[in-house]
Design an enzyme around this catalytic site. Structure first.
Site, short mmCIF file in Angstrom:
data_model
loop_
_atom_site.label_atom_id
_atom_site.label_comp_id
_atom_site.label_asym_id
_atom_site.label_seq_id
_atom_site.Cartn_x
_atom_site.Cartn_y
_atom_site.Cartn_z
N PRO A 2 0.82 -1.21 0.00
CA PRO A 2 0.00 0.00 0.00
C PRO A 2 0.86 1.26 0.00
CG PRO A 2 -0.78 -1.57 1.63
CD PRO A 2 0.53 -2.10 1.13
N LYS A 52 4.20 5.36 4.86
CA LYS A 52 3.55 4.06 4.88
C LYS A 52 3.41 3.49 6.30
CE LYS A 52 5.30 3.09 0.23
NZ LYS A 52 6.02 2.14 -0.64
N ARG A 121 13.53 8.78 10.68
CA ARG A 121 14.14 8.04 9.57
C ARG A 121 13.40 8.25 8.26
NH1 ARG A 121 14.39 3.89 13.65
NH2 ARG A 121 12.64 2.78 12.70
N ASN A 162 5.37 2.63 -6.02
CA ASN A 162 5.65 2.38 -7.43
C ASN A 162 4.68 3.06 -8.38
OD1 ASN A 162 7.45 1.23 -9.17
ND2 ASN A 162 6.41 -0.74 -9.30
N ARG A 258 12.06 -3.40 -8.18
CA ARG A 258 10.68 -3.05 -8.50
C ARG A 258 10.57 -2.77 -9.98
NH1 ARG A 258 7.66 -1.40 -4.14
NH2 ARG A 258 5.92 -1.79 -5.56
#
Length: 269
Positions: A2, A52, A121, A162, A258
């Site tokens: 996600p 995320k 981070r 992506n 990816r």
């Protein structure tokens, strides 16, 4: 996995369902049981996302950190509660609804200092009001790495995955292998502003749509996209198909494990 809009959407749903109420927390699977027992009966204060990552804050400076990873999902249902189905890592039961978390990469109870360490981070998140895009540009403008790889680096920019990576580069005609230091400030500002708008729309509608009105099926007469991810896109997962603008073939290659998608005509070197 996600992308950031999904986590912000979940944060909004969970905040609406549970914030300000005492909730029951359990771990039917057992892997979160000790932490769940600490939280059970506590007041759910708020939910928020950064990139995320999802954070549930409870009274007493207790925060649950969730990263869904590739397989994690939340499901929300109205009361009464049902028997757990599958491996439910965490269940939260509120006054009207309950939610079950399955298959996350991370589900852990943290202190505020540990949450700060996680967030430190991460790069700026286009969906957060406190985002500082200058931080991302400072790193991009000095890097020899391709802009396609930099946009996916969560330490530089949080929440972009992506789909948004491929689509925002296409929308601005940027060759994906352009080194960050060759991008230019004007194009970075356009990328950031577009991500803010596109991802905010993703939060509202629950899917990724990047195609401008003049290129939508109803405007061009083409068939709507058929894909389990939904949404109308220009190049993502359209390798070998004609570009919606120029008609040339959309290409793909592997980059940092990816798939990268682009149109060599609309995004010329």
């Amino acid at each position: 996995m996600p992308e950031g809009h999904t986590l912000h959407r979940l944060a909004g749903v969970h905040h609406e369902l549970f914030a300000g109420t005492a909730v029951r927390v359990s771990s039917p699977q057992g892997r979160f049981a000790s932490s769940a027992s600490v939280l059970d009966g506590a007041v759910f204060e708020r939910a928020e996302a950064h990139g995320k990552h999802l954070f549930h804050s409870y009274g007493g400076d207790r925060v649950v950190h969730v990263h869904l990873g590739l397989y994690g999902t939340f499901t929300e249902s109205e009361l009464p509660v049902a028997e757990p189905r599958g491996q439910v890592r965490m269940r939260i039961v509120g006054p009207t609804h309950f939610t079950d978390l399955r298959g996350p990469t991370k589900c852990e109870l943290l202190t505020p200092d540990e949450v700060t360490a996680v967030r430190d981070r991460l790069g700026p998140d286009p969906l957060r009001n406190d985002a500082e895009p200058e931080r991302a540009w400072a790193r991009i403008s000095k890097s020899r790495t391709s802009i396609a790889a930099l946009l996916m680096d969560q330490k530089i920019l949080a929440g972009v995955g992506n789909v948004y990576r491929a689509e925002v580069l296409f929308r601005h005609g940027i060759p994906p292998m352009t080194p960050g230091r060759d991008l230019g400030r004007q194009r970075w500002d356009l990328i950031w502003a577009d991500l803010v708008e596109l991802m905010a729309d993703g939060v509202k509608v629950g899917r990724i749509d990047t195609v401008r009105p003049e290129h939508l099926p109803e405007a061009t007469g083409r068939a709507p996209r058929q894909d389990r991810h939904g949404g109308e896109v220009y190049v993502y997962r359209r390798a070998g198909m004609p570009c919606l603008i120029c008609g040339d073939e959309v290409l793909t290659t592997d980059l940092s494990a990816r798939k990268l998608y682009w149109c060599p005509t609309c995004q010329p070197e």
